[in-house]
Write an enzyme that holds these catalytic residues in place. Structure first.
Site, PDB file in Angstrom:
ATOM      1  N   SER A   1       0.600  -1.423   0.140  1.00  0.00           N
ATOM      2  CA  SER A   1       0.274   0.068  -0.320  1.00  0.00           C
ATOM      3  C   SER A   1       0.731   1.012   0.159  1.00  0.00           C
ATOM      4  O   SER A   1       1.712   1.375   0.515  1.00  0.00           O
ATOM      5  CB  SER A   1      -0.954   0.053   1.180  1.00  0.00           C
ATOM      6  OG  SER A   1      -1.910  -1.060   1.319  1.00  0.00           O
TER       7      SER A   1
ATOM      8  N   HIS B   1      -7.056   0.592   6.490  1.00  0.00           N
ATOM      9  CA  HIS B   1      -7.196  -1.799   7.207  1.00  0.00           C
ATOM     10  C   HIS B   1      -7.302  -1.486   7.933  1.00  0.00           C
ATOM     11  O   HIS B   1      -7.384  -2.823   8.889  1.00  0.00           O
ATOM     12  CB  HIS B   1      -5.498  -1.107   6.569  1.00  0.00           C
ATOM     13  CG  HIS B   1      -5.747  -2.017   4.536  1.00  0.00           C
ATOM     14  ND1 HIS B   1      -5.972  -2.431   3.992  1.00  0.00           N
ATOM     15  CD2 HIS B   1      -5.057  -0.496   4.002  1.00  0.00           C
ATOM     16  CE1 HIS B   1      -5.788  -2.106   2.351  1.00  0.00           C
ATOM     17  NE2 HIS B   1      -5.017  -1.046   2.188  1.00  0.00           N
TER      18      HIS B   1
END
Lengths: 474, 474, 474, 474
Positions: free
Chosen positions: B320, B413
């Site tokens: 990410s 997340h």
């Protein structure tokens, strides 16, 4: 096939279907987690309540909460009738709107000084009014067949809530949720044929047909022949479950007798030559969607589709039962309402039967057995009397204190903007036909040009549009 | 392909898509009825308002009302930006909740004496709070592509309502409606491949990809190769419009560099041999669904599906971006916050650059051009400093006054229950990568056994779980 | 996009496709059994021959034999070019028709005394003439993608058998088999659109387009726009492999310039308003089906389908290249054929160029670079000369000693019953267009009313029907 | 349901199907062109012959020829039995192989001096032997449902050609064509379920079931329950017509009684727990494909598929009838073959019946009515005798002068490589069961490890593999 055989056919079909449903429960939902006993005794119920609460708190995040909701769904499916009622009652009683939150939101609302503050307060009030149980119900949607699960849950709940109004809030929450999900824009109109439909789907038509019982697979096949049409609405998440379906015959001229229409030995006609589409049966298939109506859309969209496919079609009409006629007649007799029969009618009845028990009694006695239909002279005496009474019932009788037609089928078609077109003597000579309406059927005409005006006239003030033929009977 | 060529590719794709959308408007909706001028001047607006009101009254019945609503939809589609804003403002302002009805319902509620009366009053209050405009919005669902129509309407409305809060009620009504219709239980998770997806759908992936721009059809094909997976959620009424999609690489070991992952010349590996699934891009595709989240479900269900298909997979993680790192660093420098850099770090920087403008200034200057990445000695000086700062930013920085991680990707997340696993030096060497995060990327680990606990820890008190490696950097 | 970029696009697409095909080989067929070395050295070949023989004997029954045939298929797929040729040669040489069986069957046939005996003997002779290799080829049909396997095998074989006629028997067996399996009655005509076709299928159009190269995905999308149509034939066992496809433009009036037709920036017109369908490209996609023709059916069935969908279409015509014109002109110059140019034409050419190298030489020199097209005066000098020559070439030139038009595209459309309608000056200004035909294109007209007669006239005696315009040029 | 009711069900289903087929003829083929009279009198026949000839000449090109062939197909469909026979006879007699062409090709063949010349001559001979009628048959493939058309044409032709061998050439041409088109590689194996199959398809199972009559839709549903499987082969151009189908029960242990297997009231078992798959019925559905066999593939591929789905399955076997046993016994009695019964057996029979008409006569008399099955003592006397005789019949009796098992079902399974595993006393107690085989059934075992060897042993020399149990009976 005799009556027992017919009944046997339907019974077997229903039994087969139920067997399948049990199978589904077992297959789709993991039964291991359904650890509660079927009648949900107190300690199981207490545990269940805690699990519901945990689901609502959303411990472990949304995905986990949905998984746990699915487990609560399995528990429900494994319960017996007693257990299900206790489950539903818990949902209703323990997860209702929290009064303190609503009260606080009401205060905020009343304190709001300007438009922006007010709309914020409205939003807050709206949110406070959303019950926790509704949130839980929504999570059940993640079950395989979750939509069907909720529809069936409401089907189970409806009779309970009729008996016990304290269960209404849960029932209304379900109705609210299902109304949103079953918006007509989501539904798919599908033609059902012998060639494209699975046996599993056709079996459901047999089970759900509510107007003229489907008596065998041969009868069903005949109703799907090349001069017939069957259309149903489906929801994308219940692809094999019709919500409502209509059966149509493509014929010449306005059909007046349903047995003739359903005769498997009648020759098949070329649908391209037909000038009239007769909607002879329309059935709701999901009890859990009671009060959420698609029939209006179904009839009009099927009419539009047929009109597009068959350029020769000029007339769209129903061949409908008059389900409340005989009950109304009985009740009216019982009330002893004067002048139900004219002097001439009384005389005619007396002449026909040679008895002196009074015209009403005679009429009732006569109709109680339908040998009269086969007695030509008797039948011709009764015909003008009963047709006149049926016209009275249909056109003049309203639900107590209102503007709504007493006959439910009449109310449905009038709301849709249809017109009462023609009464049919001996239109339905089945046992049910005689019992409900002395064999009388009616055609409602859907005249596309005047539907909206008719609807307005009826919806606004209960004005019923009937043909001059029917008006002439009054 | 050079930068211009890349940009050209994306531009062309977007232009093509828009051309298609205009086509759709023309094709699907009958433009003849769109008689208003594009900017909706006052008299057109007045007429529109009347038509909206007529729709709500339901003149001619439900079917007619829906038909007229469709016409109002056509009008909207033919408007320009000014016209659309005026249309939306009318919906918002003129069809809001009627205050008198709410006030009356509040009185009833406050007067309710017993539980049954109270729940009836609650229902009444709930109904009074449902705005007429919501009813109208629902009727638009009957348009062809009606759901997409409403999603796009909210996409247009959102920036307007951010500027002018008085438009919020309409925006909130739309959100409420779409939240119900886009319940996760209705969505379908579909794998997208080069073989099963139409060019029209793939073109949308190119347009909607939000993390690592798809630079050509070849690049797209590479992302759909046999060791890659792409999954998206779809709504049954928007079958060719992805709602959200994720791209996954099946690899060995935790991937740390996104350019290596996307290299079309890298050999394709047998996915059956992979031990790690790397979620390297997740993009929301519908601006009109902002705030209605599916990402959590998408990641976990894709992980479950992959884990089922590939028995060798042991690790599920993301690769990410750290999108807010450089902005935070700049802002922090600007504040002149003391002790951002340790004495040792300052010394190292000074030694590396041989300048005396102060360590912070030097750092900023260095990073402003990314020649540093190619200067090995400079890069090795910067590495420990920047990794430590990134760890500080990710683990310690919260949104003002709260418990929410400052970095939005981190927040997403962590809310899903993931763990901060590893920082990757020079993980994204694209321009965007250097600008956002000095090239640093991060792996979030989805450890299925601890997801729920991690979620709870973060959701409850903002506690962030990070690996010892990352903790070691602090 | 410049020339290199375009070429790069096609190359990349072809490379991608080949990569995919290799993948398929690996995935679909179990490579473990492919134990032979790629070049199939002698001992591997001997083993292979034994395995082929065993397959034919059918040891263990039909199901086992097919399984073993599949293994022989894997072996083939894993071979290199040398190995493949050796494999095919073995099939051809060692599994041919057994002479002794044929001789015996011939004797039986000659001895047959009566009709029944004769037809029995005919059957025997027919059976004896079926080669063992044909039986083996049929067994390969059981491979996944077995039909494609055989089509590709013939594609590999065709160039080999052209060089070495001793390989013809195997090639003819394959042709015989594929002709039966690719009977037009089995093929499905499908419209290909940007919305319904997978990227994998569209990529094949790019690779297989044989007339006007598809230069990018944007170009392809433009060819599938709402005023364009693309249709292809498919075989049920090769659902993602077009066999032949045609591209059509729906326009007004007879199109005369292919660059204008393919211009992505040209406005899209409403296909409902079109009066003419222009078939501007038709490409065979499977080399292995050479000599098995579907083009005739494709054009006529597409015309029928379009004519049904768009009531305004009056004209069906092609915009076709004249691929052999310049080659013929060169060859004719080389032969020194007298009177190719008239005196007036020679004079005009001389005047235009001011050179004295002789008219033919001048013409050739002029055309060798296509700057002439941009020189208006030169172009207007050349126009009448080249159009006349093209008309001569098309109408009068036949294949040596026959009645068949020399130009292959002309032969195809004339056989289909089309008419030569119009020559188009500067109809194709691409490099290829200038090289093949000095930029000239032709419209073949499909006049549904006269197709059969035209076909007969041409098929019977080579009579070519041309419009008076074209005849006027001669 | 009693016997009449059952028979009635099947009759009705067949009648319904035929009605549908007539409908199809009318719908799919344009009946307007069918101008011939139904019995095809001489002048119509002469016209037809000319039209067939015109089709073959291909006037107007291939597309027109196919269109005209379709018209010839319509003519055929509208004929009665007489007309059809005349039509077929014309095809057979007037469009046969031209003798002169064959003779010339034979001469060429015999004159061929070298291999290349020979293979060319072989090709010429092969072509000369292809009858014009075959070309015409191929053109019928372009009819809607053209493949089914040809299959049904052969079904009509087969009984005619059995009576009159002069029709064999046409029948053989059809067989040749259909064999190529129905190559197993083209067929699709599909599971048929109550949920996925249309009523139209299921109705065909009812009509085509050849082993154990399907007695009602309930019976059919039971055979498709969750512990049952039904698989069929389909051709891509006949998607709703099963070619052959097999019914399988998933059970524990080797099933020995078919009535128990088909009992609708028996509890449904979890198929995951089954250890044995019993193939209890296999039916060819298309008479026109007689002699083109798929049964071998069907059994083995279904076994493979089941074995893949249900890991617990260890045994694959049939429960099969012994259709020729009683006929053989009668014939053998009639021949007066000595020693059919042993002395002990004679004695036992005498003791059981107390009569003195001779053992054979007694046996025959006993078996002629099946009251004996309900007489326990009689039954136990007969059991060892009949089982021994059945074993003799199955293992030892061959078709005259050959190595092929006399019993056709035995021959089918032995050719497939199965083993005779077990005889089942009172395995089929239906009327048909008693008539065919005194109620005896047999299990053929498909032992995947030895199938190939068994096939070879039987195919090579007629060696039958039987279990020691069965061998012990001899």
């Amino acid at each position: 096939m005799n009556v027992q055989a017919k009944a046997g056919f339907l019974d077997r079909t229903l039994r087969n279907l139920r067997k399948g449903l049990r199978g589904m429960a077992g297959a789709s939902y993991d039964a291991d987690h359904a650890s509660s006993r079927p009648d949900l005794p107190d300690d199981d119920l207490a545990r269940l309540r805690d699990q519901m609460a945990a689901c609502l708190e959303g411990k472990g995040g949304e995905v986990s909460a949905r998984t746990r909701a699915a487990r609560l769904g399995h528990v429900y499916l494994a319960l017996d009738d007693t257990g299900k009622e206790r489950y539903l009652r818990t949902l209703n009683d323990e997860f209702s709107v929290p009064t303190d939150l609503v009260d606080a939101a009401v205060s905020d609302y009343q304190a709001a000084a300007d438009p922006v503050a007010r709309s914020k307060a409205e939003a807050g009030l709206r949110e406070a009014l959303e019950s926790p149980r509704l949130k839980l119900l929504r999570q059940f949607n993640d079950l395989p067949d979750g939509v069907k699960f909720l529809v069936d849950m409401r089907a189970t709940l409806l009779p309970l809530s009729r008996k016990d109004p304290s269960l209404r809030p849960l029932e209304q929450d379900l109705k609210h949720l299902l109304s949103s999900w079953f918006d007509i824009g989501f539904l798919e109109l599908r033609r059902i044929t012998w060639d494209n439909a699975s046996a599993a789907l056709l079996e459901k038509l047999i089970a759900y047909e509510a107007v003229h019982t489907i008596e065998s697979w041969d009868d069903l096949k005949n109703r799907l022949d090349s001069d017939r049409r069957c259309f149903a609405y489906f929801h994308p998440k219940m692809p094999d479950e019709p919500l409502i379906f209509v059966e149509v015959a493509l014929v010449n001229g306005m059909a007046g007798n349903v047995q003739a229409l359903l005769d498997a030995d009648a020759p098949v006609q070329n649908p391209q030559d037909a000038d009239t589409a007769i909607f002879y049966s329309i059935s709701n298939a999901q009890k859990g969607l009671a009060g959420i109506s698609f029939g209006n859309f179904l009839i009009k969209r099927v009419a539009a589709q047929l009109s597009n496919e068959f350029k020769g079609l000029k007339t769209f009409a129903t061949l409908s039962p008059v389900p409340g006629f005989m009950n109304w007649l009985d009740a009216t007799f019982a009330e002893g309402k004067a002048k139900l029969l004219s002097a001439a009618e009384r005389k005619a009845l007396l002449a026909a039967t040679g008895e002196s028990t009074g015209a009403k009694g005679q009429l009732k006695a006569l109709l109680s057995e339908h040998a009269w239909a086969e007695n030509e002279s008797l039948s011709s005496t009764l015909k003008p009397i009963l047709l006149r009474l049926a016209a009275c019932y249909l056109v003049d009788e309203k639900r107590s204190g209102g503007v709504t037609a007493l006959d439910p089928v009449a109310h449905f078609h009038l709301t849709n903007g249809a017109v009462m077109e023609r009464l049919n003597w001996l239109g339905d000579t089945s046992d049910k036909g005689f019992q409900q309406s002395a064999g009388i059927m009616i055609n409602y005409l859907y005249d596309l040009g005047s539907i909206d005006d008719n609807h307005e006239a009826y919806a606004d003030g209960g004005r019923i549009t009937a043909s001059s033929d029917i008006r002439g009977l009054l």
